[in-house]
Design a protein around this motif. Structure first.
Motif, PDB file in Angstrom:
ATOM      1  N   ASP A 331       6.911   8.188   4.266  1.00  0.00           N
ATOM      2  CA  ASP A 331       6.760   6.950   3.491  1.00  0.00           C
ATOM      3  C   ASP A 331       8.071   6.236   3.211  1.00  0.00           C
ATOM      4  OD1 ASP A 331       3.953   6.711   3.027  1.00  0.00           O
ATOM      5  OD2 ASP A 331       4.080   8.464   1.733  1.00  0.00           O
ATOM      6  N   GLU A 333      10.672   3.679   3.558  1.00  0.00           N
ATOM      7  CA  GLU A 333      10.783   2.356   4.180  1.00  0.00           C
ATOM      8  C   GLU A 333      12.146   2.217   4.869  1.00  0.00           C
ATOM      9  OE1 GLU A 333       8.496   0.066   4.483  1.00  0.00           O
ATOM     10  OE2 GLU A 333       7.012   1.191   3.337  1.00  0.00           O
ATOM     11  N   LYS A 365      -2.682   4.388   5.362  1.00  0.00           N
ATOM     12  CA  LYS A 365      -1.920   3.136   5.455  1.00  0.00           C
ATOM     13  C   LYS A 365      -2.449   2.327   6.629  1.00  0.00           C
ATOM     14  CE  LYS A 365       2.774   1.319   5.596  1.00  0.00           C
ATOM     15  NZ  LYS A 365       4.222   1.633   5.608  1.00  0.00           N
TER      16      LYS A 365
END
Length: 584
Positions: A331, A333, A365
């Motif tokens: 996760d 970024e 996601k």
């Protein structure tokens, strides 16, 4: 009577003179070895294959004329009586080509017992590139039958400067020291992992294999090889750090990457904590690299390689300690995409169901309408969930199945949404979107394969789990075979490695078929499965598996002669054999 005797002697001498004068006879040319016609005499005697000339040719060497031609002739006669002359030629620094040919001949003849002579030559190498060819061949001879007497000179060569003398010699010395299992070599072998010459050639493979052969528990001073590698990983190896700063790779990730690879090879469970800390580290790109796109890319790839190597090492050990961090990287970024993929794949290899909730959470996601990377990552996560999910956890199995079917429905929705969108634009523009329709169908097939594999997991969940997965190694569906290899790699049972080796042998039999090894896709599929099988053997195998693996290596060598592209099979097998040699 006296007259008759004189006449007879005259005739006899006459015949003798004729014989000596016959240029078609070996004797004629043997006599001319002592004259200015020596070069021609050597050539003629070699062409005649005149074995009676061997001793005269040997004797002629001491005259120090036409030595290369003499050595060449004796090499062609293939007679071991010439060994002493070959040894003399080795020491002659004025006739380098003759010395090189003599060394090669001794190698071809398998003369491995003249260790003292070889050590003498290697101990007197000049501090230049001269004699590198001779030295390289002598090291090959020593590698055939390593002798502890050679250890001091081998250590000297291993420590040599690769910009002064050929780096290939460092690699050959490493090979012999590895076969000798010489712990005194460990410091320089570790340094060697980051050594290259001015042409960027290295001998990392040779040094890595040597460390594996010596073993992780071997000691130099008060430190084991594993402890020395952990200190290097933690950036506490002065010699490595000095070289790294000198050559500006101290922030490249390469130090951690290569240490991790070795620690993974050695199954160093004592290194889990240090590796877990190392995988969390991130280097900031130095300012001097930020204006050069090539250097930026090199830095990026170094960081990626560090992560992949550390994650692979942790997966090999099967320790769940790093799972939380690896899941959290899914996760982050702006993280490198290669790191995201490595996290997914290595969680699958690590084999702990603890990673399943994190993977399934990340799968939610939504990729979006035109996001092939996002869809591809979701499929990779689903595949690796299958590799590690607890087959007895019915709740997780049911939830996973429900999620996969929902993704299939969403794909159908994406396809309809794109179709409706294209109705509003001109026909010429719609061609640019055709690959997406094909991709939707391919992804749907992937999900269907995932559901099939899920059914396989359910079918192997009973008491006969082990025999069920053994049977699946021979399944007609290659994806099921791969799943079986992953699942078996996680099951602690002494019979697992033997079955995995049999599966590798079955793959080798497939590769021997010309229609298979000329088909790149088939070969790629087989290699992918083989890598998983080898991972399982590396994790589960013991010294008892070595005879069977040596048979596999012989098959690999035969395949490499069949097609050069298979040469890549040999080194991983050598590494595996070295690893298991220390595992009871």
């Amino acid at each position: 009577m006296k007259v008759r005797l004189a006449l007879w002697l005259s005739v006899a001498l006459s015949f003798s003179a004729c014989e000596k004068a016959d240029p078609n006879s070996a004797d004629y040319w043997i006599e001319r070895l002592k004259t200015e016609e020596r070069r021609q005499a050597i050539k003629k005697l070699t062409e005649m294959k005149a074995t009676q000339a061997i001793e005269p040719l040997i004797a002629a060497y001491d005259d120090k004329r036409h030595t290369y031609q003499l050595i060449s002739a004796l090499a062609k006669f293939d007679d071991k009586r010439a060994v002493p002359v070959m040894l003399k030629a080795l020491e002659d620094t004025t006739e380098e080509e003759a010395a090189k040919l003599a060394a090669q001949t001794l190698l071809d003849w398998g003369i491995t017992d003249e260790v003292d002579a070889y050590i003498k030559v290697l101990s007197n190498l000049p501090p230049t590139q001269e004699r590198s060819n001779v030295a390289h061949v002598l090291l090959k001879i020593l590698s055939k039958k390593p002798d502890p007497k050679a250890t001091p000179v081998l250590l000297q060569i291993l420590a040599g400067d690769p910009d002064i003398r050929s780096i290939a010699l460092n690699g050959m010395a490493a090979e012999v020291l590895g076969k000798l299992k010489e712990p005194k070599a460990l410091p320089k072998l570790i340094e060697c992992l980051w050594m290259d010459d001015h042409l960027h050639r290295n001998v990392v493979a040779e040094c890595r294999l040597a460390i594996n052969r010596i073993g992780g528990e071997a000691k130099f001073g008060d430190k084991t090889a594993i402890e020395m590698l952990i200190l290097t990983l933690q950036r506490k190896n002065r010699a490595v750090e000095e070289r790294a700063k000198k050559h500006k790779f101290h922030k490249s990730g390469l130090i951690e990457a290569k240490c991790a690879e070795l620690l993974g090879d050695l199954g160093a469970k004592s290194a889990v904590e240090a590796l877990t800390e190392a995988i969390k580290q991130k280097d900031e790109m130095p300012a001097e690299l930020q204006t050069d796109p090539n250097k930026q890319n090199a830095f990026r790839m170094g960081q990626v390689q560090r992560y992949i190597s550390i994650a692979s090492a942790l997966a090999m050990m099967g320790d769940p300690t790093p799972i939380d961090h690896m899941v959290s990287r899914l996760d982050v970024e702006g993280d490198y995409r290669e790191i995201l993929i490595a996290s997914i794949q290595q969680l699958g290899f690590l084999g702990s169901p603890k990673a399943v909730p994190g993977l399934m959470k990340r799968m939610k996601k939504e990729p979006g309408l035109l996001d092939p990377d996002g869809h591809g990552l979701r499929i990779q996560m689903a595949i690796n969930v299958l590799n590690i999910i607890d087959e007895k956890d019915n709740k997780s199995l049911s939830l996973f199945e429900k999620e996969i079917k929902s993704y299939q429905s969403k794909l159908a929705g994406y396809e309809k949404e794109l179709t409706d969108k294209l109705k509003k634009i001109d026909a010429k523009s719609t061609k640019a979107y055709e690959p997406y329709f094909k991709a939707y169908k391919d992804w749907d097939k992937n999900y269907q394969t995932i559901l099939t594999k899920l059914d396989t997991i359910k079918s192997c969940a009973g008491d006969q789990q082990l025999s069920c997965w053994f049977a699946k190694l021979n399944d007609a569906d290659k994806s099921v075979r791969t799943l079986a290899a992953y699942r078996l790699a996680q099951i602690q049972d002494p019979s697992v490695s033997a079955q995995l080796i049999k599966a590798i042998q079955a793959l080798n039999a497939e590769l021997k078929d010309k229609q298979t090894y000329k088909n790149q896709q088939k070969v790629a599929d087989i290699m992918a499965l083989r890598n998983v099988l080898l991972f399982g053997v590396a994790r589960q195998g013991t010294v008892a598996d070595i005879p069977a693996l040596k048979s596999v290596r012989a098959e690999d060598r035969a395949l490499s002669k069949l097609d050069k592209s298979f040469k890549g099979l040999l080194y991983p097998m050598d590494l595996l054999l070295a690893k298991l040699s220390h595992r009871l």
